[in-house]
Write a protein that holds these residues in place. Sequence first.
Motif, PDB file in Angstrom:
ATOM      1  N   ASP A  99       0.833  -1.212   0.000  1.00 43.20           N
ATOM      2  CA  ASP A  99       0.000   0.000   0.000  1.00 43.20           C
ATOM      3  C   ASP A  99       0.864   1.256   0.000  1.00 43.20           C
ATOM      4  O   ASP A  99       0.437   2.312  -0.478  1.00 43.20           O
ATOM      5  CB  ASP A  99      -0.917   0.022   1.231  1.00 43.20           C
ATOM      6  CG  ASP A  99      -1.952  -1.084   1.204  1.00 43.20           C
ATOM      7  OD1 ASP A  99      -2.390  -1.450   0.092  1.00 43.20           O
ATOM      8  OD2 ASP A  99      -2.311  -1.597   2.289  1.00 43.20           O
ATOM      9  N   GLU A 100       2.063   1.140   0.551  1.00 45.66           N
ATOM     10  CA  GLU A 100       2.980   2.274   0.612  1.00 45.66           C
ATOM     11  C   GLU A 100       3.897   2.336  -0.600  1.00 45.66           C
ATOM     12  O   GLU A 100       4.883   3.078  -0.614  1.00 45.66           O
ATOM     13  CB  GLU A 100       3.829   2.189   1.891  1.00 45.66           C
ATOM     14  CG  GLU A 100       3.037   2.120   3.182  1.00 45.66           C
ATOM     15  CD  GLU A 100       2.155   3.321   3.392  1.00 45.66           C
ATOM     16  OE1 GLU A 100       2.548   4.422   2.956  1.00 45.66           O
ATOM     17  OE2 GLU A 100       1.064   3.162   3.972  1.00 45.66           O
ATOM     18  N   LYS A 101       3.565   1.545  -1.624  1.00 44.53           N
ATOM     19  CA  LYS A 101       4.332   1.522  -2.880  1.00 44.53           C
ATOM     20  C   LYS A 101       5.788   1.107  -2.663  1.00 44.53           C
ATOM     21  O   LYS A 101       6.721   1.681  -3.249  1.00 44.53           O
ATOM     22  CB  LYS A 101       4.294   2.905  -3.557  1.00 44.53           C
ATOM     23  CG  LYS A 101       2.885   3.427  -3.830  1.00 44.53           C
ATOM     24  CD  LYS A 101       2.184   2.593  -4.880  1.00 44.53           C
ATOM     25  CE  LYS A 101       0.848   3.223  -5.286  1.00 44.53           C
ATOM     26  NZ  LYS A 101      -0.182   3.166  -4.260  1.00 44.53           N
ATOM     27  N   THR A 102       5.984   0.130  -1.776  1.00 40.39           N
ATOM     28  CA  THR A 102       7.331  -0.380  -1.539  1.00 40.39           C
ATOM     29  C   THR A 102       7.230  -1.844  -1.142  1.00 40.39           C
ATOM     30  O   THR A 102       6.153  -2.431  -1.159  1.00 40.39           O
ATOM     31  CB  THR A 102       8.029   0.445  -0.425  1.00 40.39           C
ATOM     32  OG1 THR A 102       9.392   0.026  -0.320  1.00 40.39           O
ATOM     33  CG2 THR A 102       7.345   0.259   0.917  1.00 40.39           C
ATOM     34  N   THR A 103       8.351  -2.439  -0.805  1.00 39.11           N
ATOM     35  CA  THR A 103       8.383  -3.817  -0.313  1.00 39.11           C
ATOM     36  C   THR A 103       9.026  -3.815   1.057  1.00 39.11           C
ATOM     37  O   THR A 103       9.687  -2.835   1.442  1.00 39.11           O
ATOM     38  CB  THR A 103       9.199  -4.727  -1.250  1.00 39.11           C
ATOM     39  OG1 THR A 103      10.577  -4.292  -1.229  1.00 39.11           O
ATOM     40  CG2 THR A 103       8.669  -4.675  -2.676  1.00 39.11           C
ATOM     41  N   GLU A 104       8.870  -4.908   1.792  1.00 37.62           N
ATOM     42  CA  GLU A 104       9.480  -4.974   3.121  1.00 37.62           C
ATOM     43  C   GLU A 104      10.995  -4.876   3.012  1.00 37.62           C
ATOM     44  O   GLU A 104      11.640  -4.213   3.823  1.00 37.62           O
ATOM     45  CB  GLU A 104       9.087  -6.272   3.824  1.00 37.62           C
ATOM     46  CG  GLU A 104       9.685  -6.383   5.217  1.00 37.62           C
ATOM     47  CD  GLU A 104       9.199  -7.593   5.994  1.00 37.62           C
ATOM     48  OE1 GLU A 104       9.873  -7.949   6.991  1.00 37.62           O
ATOM     49  OE2 GLU A 104       8.172  -8.173   5.611  1.00 37.62           O
ATOM     50  N   GLU A 105      11.568  -5.510   2.000  1.00 41.85           N
ATOM     51  CA  GLU A 105      13.021  -5.477   1.823  1.00 41.85           C
ATOM     52  C   GLU A 105      13.510  -4.054   1.572  1.00 41.85           C
ATOM     53  O   GLU A 105      14.498  -3.604   2.155  1.00 41.85           O
ATOM     54  CB  GLU A 105      13.419  -6.387   0.661  1.00 41.85           C
ATOM     55  CG  GLU A 105      14.929  -6.475   0.440  1.00 41.85           C
ATOM     56  CD  GLU A 105      15.299  -7.405  -0.707  1.00 41.85           C
ATOM     57  OE1 GLU A 105      16.501  -7.563  -0.968  1.00 41.85           O
ATOM     58  OE2 GLU A 105      14.376  -7.969  -1.336  1.00 41.85           O
ATOM     59  N   GLU A 106      12.795  -3.330   0.679  1.00 46.34           N
ATOM     60  CA  GLU A 106      13.193  -1.952   0.376  1.00 46.34           C
ATOM     61  C   GLU A 106      13.006  -1.058   1.602  1.00 46.34           C
ATOM     62  O   GLU A 106      13.826  -0.175   1.873  1.00 46.34           O
ATOM     63  CB  GLU A 106      12.355  -1.422  -0.794  1.00 46.34           C
ATOM     64  CG  GLU A 106      12.693  -2.079  -2.129  1.00 46.34           C
ATOM     65  CD  GLU A 106      11.731  -1.654  -3.223  1.00 46.34           C
ATOM     66  OE1 GLU A 106      10.641  -1.135  -2.887  1.00 46.34           O
ATOM     67  OE2 GLU A 106      12.058  -1.854  -4.406  1.00 46.34           O
ATOM     68  N   ALA A 107      11.908  -1.291   2.339  1.00 51.63           N
ATOM     69  CA  ALA A 107      11.655  -0.486   3.538  1.00 51.63           C
ATOM     70  C   ALA A 107      12.731  -0.735   4.587  1.00 51.63           C
ATOM     71  O   ALA A 107      13.201   0.198   5.248  1.00 51.63           O
ATOM     72  CB  ALA A 107      10.274  -0.812   4.106  1.00 51.63           C
ATOM     73  N   ARG A 108      13.121  -1.987   4.762  1.00 52.74           N
ATOM     74  CA  ARG A 108      14.178  -2.301   5.724  1.00 52.74           C
ATOM     75  C   ARG A 108      15.475  -1.571   5.361  1.00 52.74           C
ATOM     76  O   ARG A 108      16.158  -1.024   6.236  1.00 52.74           O
ATOM     77  CB  ARG A 108      14.428  -3.806   5.768  1.00 52.74           C
ATOM     78  CG  ARG A 108      13.425  -4.582   6.622  1.00 52.74           C
ATOM     79  CD  ARG A 108      13.782  -6.047   6.704  1.00 52.74           C
ATOM     80  NE  ARG A 108      12.932  -6.759   7.640  1.00 52.74           N
ATOM     81  CZ  ARG A 108      13.145  -6.834   8.946  1.00 52.74           C
ATOM     82  NH1 ARG A 108      14.213  -6.256   9.473  1.00 52.74           N
ATOM     83  NH2 ARG A 108      12.321  -7.494   9.738  1.00 52.74           N
ATOM     84  N   ALA A 109      15.812  -1.581   4.080  1.00 51.32           N
ATOM     85  CA  ALA A 109      17.043  -0.919   3.640  1.00 51.32           C
ATOM     86  C   ALA A 109      16.965   0.585   3.906  1.00 51.32           C
ATOM     87  O   ALA A 109      17.936   1.212   4.356  1.00 51.32           O
ATOM     88  CB  ALA A 109      17.281  -1.188   2.155  1.00 51.32           C
ATOM     89  N   GLU A 110      15.784   1.175   3.637  1.00 52.86           N
ATOM     90  CA  GLU A 110      15.612   2.610   3.839  1.00 52.86           C
ATOM     91  C   GLU A 110      15.733   2.975   5.321  1.00 52.86           C
ATOM     92  O   GLU A 110      16.442   3.915   5.693  1.00 52.86           O
ATOM     93  CB  GLU A 110      14.235   3.041   3.325  1.00 52.86           C
ATOM     94  CG  GLU A 110      13.928   4.516   3.573  1.00 52.86           C
ATOM     95  CD  GLU A 110      12.513   4.889   3.176  1.00 52.86           C
ATOM     96  OE1 GLU A 110      12.120   6.040   3.447  1.00 52.86           O
ATOM     97  OE2 GLU A 110      11.796   4.022   2.613  1.00 52.86           O
TER      98      GLU A 110
END
Length: 478
Positions: free
Chosen positions: A339-350
């Motif tokens: 829903d936030e236009k991302t993935t858990e992996e990308e969010a973790r990296a950010e």
Amino acid sequence: MQVTETVNEGLKRELQITVPAGDLDTRLNNRLTDLKDTVRIRGFRPGKVPVAHLKRVYGRSVMAEVVEQTVNETSQQAITDREERPAYQPDIALTEDKDEIEKILKGEADLAYKMSFEILPALAAPDFGKIEVEKEVATVDEAVIDESISRIAEQNKPYAPREEGAKSESGDRLTIDYVGKIDGEPFEGGADQDAQIQLGSGSFIPGFEEQLTGLTAGTETVVKVTFPEQYQAAHLAGKEAEFDVTVKEIAAPGEVTIDDEFAKSLGLESLEKLKEAVREQIAKDYEQQSRTKVKRQLLDALDEACTYELPEKLVDNEFEAIWQQVTQDLERSGRSFEDEKTTEEEARAEYRKIAERRVRLGLLLADIGEKNEIKVTDEELNRALVDRVRQFPGQEQVVWEYYQKNPQATAELRAPIFEEKVVDYILALAKVTEKPVSREELFHDPDDEHDHDHDHDHSHGHDHDHDHGKKSSGAKPD
């Protein structure tokens, strides 16, 4: 005590520390000697209990205390002797072998344990005089003041009940009771009594207010609406709902004349005094926004200038604190990373990068403050505590006592004050150039879609409206 370094890699250190059984026995005897004057054992006069007898009766339990105290003292001594600064409380690992533990408690084996930690990196602050930041400043013009006063007048409009039989119109304030249902079943947070709604304000979900126009007081009606697809509560998003509504009162807005009498109704001497108060408040808001943007530039510059290695555990702890809040926010709002236009992996990296930035800047600011003897005074801390207590009306005493009894909580109040003082110190040495801008430019943030996390508070929470009759934006983790 024998200390052997077993790991020395980057910031990581591991020490093997051994305390001979003889030293433990000496400590035990000293402790028992101290105890003999206080213990009471039948058959012995006070102070006359032989140490050997005390050892037979209490030896094992007292040795456990001696071992704990010895670990604390020798670990601290090892760090002091090495002249190192751990980044956090070292991890202590004693043997888990039950037989070995028993031998130590009986005084038959040496005490051996491992101590692992990371040291603080060598910090080198940049030349503050070479840091250049641009401070945006905006002038408070009369139009903005008039606009603000008009809003105040709108919020303080008098309302009077309409005559019996009169129908509601846009701008009227309705007092209503309502119960929301989906598929005929009431849902949590979908009911209220004596709720006030101003028709045309858009404060409720789309379609709700429009269906209350043209009604009379005493009317019972059913309002049919569809929750927005992006509604913050996922279990309601896109759902059709019906609200049983009772219109209890219809009040029409009166006119407000902006003059001295209006100013007096707000507790001010005159309209001119009201304008002065509004101008002063707007100026404070402008200055705060200007400061926020300057601080962002400054911390960006400091972050870019710092390339030192970071203690891995500090980053891990910071990341876990952030990640826990992020996932809690998503769970509470019923949203997902998709829903936030991302993935858990990308969010973790950010968020890992954000954690690294926080640790990097936190260490640097702490070092700058320490080297330049920047302190938070008791007066400043008490002022912050009073402000915090005022946020909990009716619970002031409980909150006050909580902070008095919890040093960690008090430290969390001190941290942002310390940071602001360090920032002020650096800005006083940096090259700050003022740039006149409009109000719109001052409050425009080209990066408002992203979380910079320049301040080191750990708050990522959102204030959500739990009354599902009211309109609320979707949740997004900061």
